[in-house]
Design an enzyme around this catalytic site. Structure first.
Site, PDB file in Angstrom:
ATOM      1  N   GLU A 265       0.871  -1.179   0.000  1.00  0.00           N
ATOM      2  CA  GLU A 265       0.000   0.000   0.000  1.00  0.00           C
ATOM      3  C   GLU A 265       0.906   1.226   0.000  1.00  0.00           C
ATOM      4  O   GLU A 265       1.749   1.369   0.888  1.00  0.00           O
ATOM      5  CB  GLU A 265      -0.902  -0.010   1.238  1.00  0.00           C
ATOM      6  CG  GLU A 265      -1.915   1.115   1.249  1.00  0.00           C
ATOM      7  CD  GLU A 265      -2.826   1.045   2.467  1.00  0.00           C
ATOM      8  OE1 GLU A 265      -3.606   1.995   2.655  1.00  0.00           O
ATOM      9  OE2 GLU A 265      -2.733   0.056   3.226  1.00  0.00           O
ATOM     10  N   ARG A 491       5.876 -13.002   9.838  1.00  0.00           N
ATOM     11  CA  ARG A 491       6.495 -11.699   9.585  1.00  0.00           C
ATOM     12  C   ARG A 491       7.867 -11.607  10.237  1.00  0.00           C
ATOM     13  O   ARG A 491       8.205 -12.387  11.112  1.00  0.00           O
ATOM     14  CB  ARG A 491       5.604 -10.579  10.131  1.00  0.00           C
ATOM     15  CG  ARG A 491       4.296 -10.408   9.387  1.00  0.00           C
ATOM     16  CD  ARG A 491       3.589  -9.162   9.841  1.00  0.00           C
ATOM     17  NE  ARG A 491       3.440  -9.105  11.285  1.00  0.00           N
ATOM     18  CZ  ARG A 491       2.919  -8.064  11.931  1.00  0.00           C
ATOM     19  NH1 ARG A 491       2.533  -7.017  11.264  1.00  0.00           N
ATOM     20  NH2 ARG A 491       2.796  -8.088  13.240  1.00  0.00           N
ATOM     21  N   LYS A 501       4.137   2.434  11.813  1.00  0.00           N
ATOM     22  CA  LYS A 501       4.215   3.709  11.099  1.00  0.00           C
ATOM     23  C   LYS A 501       3.876   4.870  12.028  1.00  0.00           C
ATOM     24  O   LYS A 501       4.502   5.935  11.958  1.00  0.00           O
ATOM     25  CB  LYS A 501       3.259   3.684   9.904  1.00  0.00           C
ATOM     26  CG  LYS A 501       3.300   4.959   9.071  1.00  0.00           C
ATOM     27  CD  LYS A 501       2.281   4.929   7.950  1.00  0.00           C
ATOM     28  CE  LYS A 501       2.256   6.255   7.213  1.00  0.00           C
ATOM     29  NZ  LYS A 501       1.183   6.291   6.192  1.00  0.00           N
TER      30      LYS A 501
END
Length: 848
Positions: A265, A491, A501
């Site tokens: 994204e 992950r 973020k």
């Protein structure tokens, strides 16, 4: 992109605190909370067994989490029984815990003895037994194994050996160790680095700093695809379809090739965790001679910016991959809209005018109460078609209408089947489509369908999307389109860094770091600026392997992996961080001697360079003491020391100080005559010799330490309270040998050659995977991306890397001004700034 954890939600905050009582914190806690089924089972277990009062250590707490997630569908009594056996240390491995959960599922009542036998309680399998069994297998299958013509496939042997009932409860590491050691005995080291013959050195150069005797065995570059999860995926075409016709069409379109995609994204800069996703998706396609799309998931225009599109493409290319095509979800907005209409026509979607709060309440709300259908769920198809058209035409404001998929909100325990939203109204122009649309598809609607449009054979994503697999497949089947197969892997996170973020924005906005590409940040652009080579990052990911478990790796392990990569891939130069002047009294002012030295003593292929030795040289201030000591072997008054690669040593005869008493100059004698002086050690140096523009002066040397003072800043109540005030050190006026420019030119040439090779390979990749005719036809129908035709900046000053002997590994910072890179330098002199990539491995034997 993965859904964010809303820590302002009281329910989430409560679970964070509860899970912390069993030492479940940080990213693992967040991942558990994001999975409602797992979170509910774990909460129930902690509460019913009062685990929050038992002060469990992290290992035991982790085992409880495994039990709760594996047994989340078990009745409370059965799950509690399994957890109690974990607490008694009867079940020690993940395998035992998962077997236990399966065993209690299949029995009406639990018999302790039968449970112990089924789950291996009390069984001890020694490493010696593992080795005996492996040896027996290798002897029995010697001809078959030897016929492979090289190192056999370890995973196949490990699987076969593990099938032996005697090894049912063996430690997997013991089996792997046994297989690896016995194969090494028979076939030699696996892909060992070729042995290098040391370059000959004249005179005392042979007594220069000793080369390390231990050779690091290089990791197979494709190990992550040859073993573990990625070695067992289906062959293209073997993924089941609702209609056999779809499989046939897919194989015709792809020629049976592996097709993957990396779908970021574009709302932020990629971090170290994304490097694993890039390596997995692009690497898996490359390994199978297939193709990988770079697809921007641009369905949320309010959060997307051009700089993110550009940075993501540069990152992919910098890591060494070239996309087959660069596409955007927005390329398919018209087609997606048509399929949304078709879904309504089939009675499988409806326009809902419920508020966000009403939708959450229908899904059980924060207290996980009873679920109920929306009052709009059974509206007539024609009415939903009309309302959806009105959504598209701008009749509704954001939040006044959504298109929801008619899944199984009452019957399914999977939240991803609770009538997910397919389209919503957004009052924001799009980066590429402008104001054409005021409705945008969601990730849940877009992702699987665009995977289908692009004929993805393997949809590889991280484990937070496990629950999404059901809705992914449901939507493809509901519309009767080709259905890719989704696989999930764990992950990658780095302990001691923040990946959120939101937290990184606080670091940047608060001035705690110097932007998103600060070398202390674990964004990929930050690691790139620090000088970490792309190959080191890929090697690190490859060493970790790919499984379904999330990996949180300590900072020092990442640094050590980078250090190992740099060891045999980086030239060595002499750099003086704190210069101390030496005047050699017994040689003439115009004296100069060319010293030829290897760029790497263990890699002669790097070649040699020449540096001048003259009357004035500089050594590091730490290499001189005004008072000698028995255990000190460097320079002191009356003492001799060798200068690296210089034929004869020097002896300090006196020194000068400034008004403050600081030593500013040494007076020395060059021992090139009379009685031979044998120095006990050699030190580095640079000479002052103007005709050769020596030394090269460095404005700043920046050394970086961990940004945080704690190992898990993400788990702290206020992570900013744990900022390390000494995370960045700046040293002024260092000097480096003139061979730096030879290294810089060679580095730039190699970077350009690598970029050219990447593009050359990509040119033939499609033809190799699809065949020439099919590749040509697909090329004709491809929509050219605005980025596709633009070569991104994959070559920066950080490509100039070197080891500063005895100091660390360094790279040129982007703040430097260098004529070599086309900069307009002042008075023809470069302005150099170096970043330390990583320190040298600590030599415990020389701690004094």
């Amino acid at each position: 992109m993965a859904p964010k954890l809303d820590t302002s939600d009281p329910q989430v905050a409560r679970l964070v605190d509860l899970f912390a009582t069993i030492s479940l914190t940080g990213q693992r806690a967040a991942d558990t909370i994001k999975n409602p089924k797992y979170a509910h089972a774990l909460e129930q277990t902690i509460t019913s067994l009062h685990l929050d009062q038992k002060q469990l250590d992290a290992k035991t707490g982790g085992s409880v989490v495994v039990a709760a997630s594996s047994g989340c569908d078990l009745p409370e009594a059965k799950l509690n029984y399994v957890v109690e056996r974990v607490l008694r240390q009867d079940l020690k491995s993940t395998d035992q815990i998962q077997t236990a959960c399966k065993y209690v599922t299949d029995v009406d009542s639990i018999d302790d003895a039968a449970f112990d036998a089924a789950c291996g309680v009390g069984v001890v399998v020694t490493p010696e037994l593992c080795k005996d069994k492996v040896l027996a297998y290798l002897d029995a299958h010697n001809d078959e194994i030897s016929s492979t013509g090289g190192w056999p496939k370890m995973s196949a042997i490990m699987t076969a050996v593990r099938a032996d009932p005697a090894l049912r409860w063996a430690n997997a590491v013991d089996i792997k160790t046994a297989v690896e050691s016995l194969l090494t005995e028979r076939f030699g080291p696996r892909s060992a680095a070729p042995k290098k013959k040391a370059a000959p050195a004249a005179g005392p150069a042979a007594k220069a700093p000793k080369a390390e005797k231990k050779k690091e065995e290089s990791v197979r570059p494709d190990a992550m695809f040859e073993e573990g999860l990625l070695a067992s995926l289906h062959k293209p075409g073997d993924n089941p379809q609702i209609n056999p016709r779809l499989r046939e069409e897919h194989l015709r379109a792809t020629n049976g090739a592996v097709i993957t995609r990396f779908p970021p994204e574009p709302n932020g800069f990629l971090h170290i965790g994304h490097s694993k996703a890039i390596a997995v998706n692009f690497g898996y396609a490359r390994y199978h001679k297939g193709l990988c799309y770079l697809r921007f998931d641009d369905t949320n225009p309010a959060a997307e910016e051009e700089k993110y599109f550009v940075s993501i493409l540069e990152t992919v290319r910098w890591l060494g991959f070239e996309p087959y095509k660069i596409t955007y979800s927005s390329d398919y907005f018209d087609r997606l809209y048509e399929l949304a209409v078709e879904l309504i026509r089939r009675g499988l979607a409806y326009v809902d005018h419920s508020t966000a709060e009403e939708i959450r309440a229908g899904r059980g709300g924060p207290d996980k109460g009873e679920r109920f259908e929306s009052k709009w769920r059974h509206r007539p198809v024609d009415e939903s078609l009309q309302a959806f058209e009105e959504m598209k035409n701008g009749k509704y404001k954001p939040g006044e209408a959504t298109l929801r998929m008619k899944q199984d909100i009452l019957g399914s325990g999977n939240p991803q089947m609770w009538d997910l939203i397919a389209y919503r109204v957004l009052d924001a122009p799009h980066q590429r489509t402008g104001t054409k649309w005021c409705i945008y598809p969601t990730y849940d609607f877009t992702h699987c369908l665009v995977d289908s449009f692009e004929n993805i054979s393997h949809s590889l994503c991280t484990t937070e999307f496990i629950l999404s697999r059901e809705s992914y497949e449901w939507l493809c089947d509901a519309l009767e389109v080709y259905k890719p197969r989704q696989y999930e892997y764990g992950r990658l996170s780095i302990e001691g860094a923040v990946m959120s973020k939101r937290k990184m924005i606080k670091l940047v906005a608060g001035g705690y770091v110097d932007g998103w590409n600060d070398p202390r940040m674990y964004t990929i652009i930050g690691l790139r600026r620090r000088g970490v080579p792309p190959g080191a990052i890929l090697s690190f990911v490859n060493q970790l392997g790919v499984s379904t478990h999330n990996s949180t790796i300590q900072l020092n392990r990442f640094d050590q992996s980078v250090r190992q990569y740099l060891e045999l891939n980086t030239p060595r130069l002499m750099m003086i961080v704190k210069p101390l002047k030496i005047t050699i009294e017994n040689i003439d002012e115009d004296f100069v001697l060319d010293i030829e030295k290897p760029l790497h003593p263990k890699v002669p292929e790097m070649g040699t360079v020449k540096v001048p030795f003259a009357k004035t040289v500089y050594i590091d201030a730490s290499d001189f003491r005004t008072e000698d000591a028995a255990d000190y072997f460097r320079l002191a008054p009356g003492k001799s020391v060798g200068l690296y690669q210089v034929p004869h040593p020097i002896t300090c005869t006196s020194f000068r100080t400034d008004e403050a008493g600081q030593v500013v100059e040494l007076l020395c004698r060059y021992e090139n005559g009379g009685e031979k002086v044998v120095p006990k050690t050699y030190i580095q140096w640079v000479a002052e010799y103007a005709p050769r523009k020596s030394p090269v002066r460095v404005r700043e040397v920046r050394q970086f330490n961990p940004l945080f003072t704690c190992e898990n800043p993400a788990a702290q109540e206020n992570f900013l309270d744990h900022i390390n005030p000494n995370s960045k050190e700046v040293l002024k006026d260092a000097m480096i040998e003139v061979a730096f420019y030879d290294v810089a030119r060679q580095s730039l040439e190699k970077a350009r050659a690598d970029a050219s090779e990447r593009k050359r390979i990509a040119t033939h990749q499609a033809e190799e995977a699809l065949g020439k005719d099919l590749a040509a036809r697909q090329s004709e129908t491809t929509t050219t991306s605005s980025l596709q035709a633009t070569e991104s900046n994959t070559i920066g000053k950080e490509c100039v890397r070197f080891q500063a002997m005895r100091v660390g590994y360094f790279a040129v910072d982007s703040d430097s001004c260098m004529a070599l890179f086309g900069d307009n330098v002042s008075n023809g002199v470069d302005d150099l700034v170096f970043n330390r990539i990583v320190s040298l491995k600590e030599d415990v034997g020389k701690s004094k």
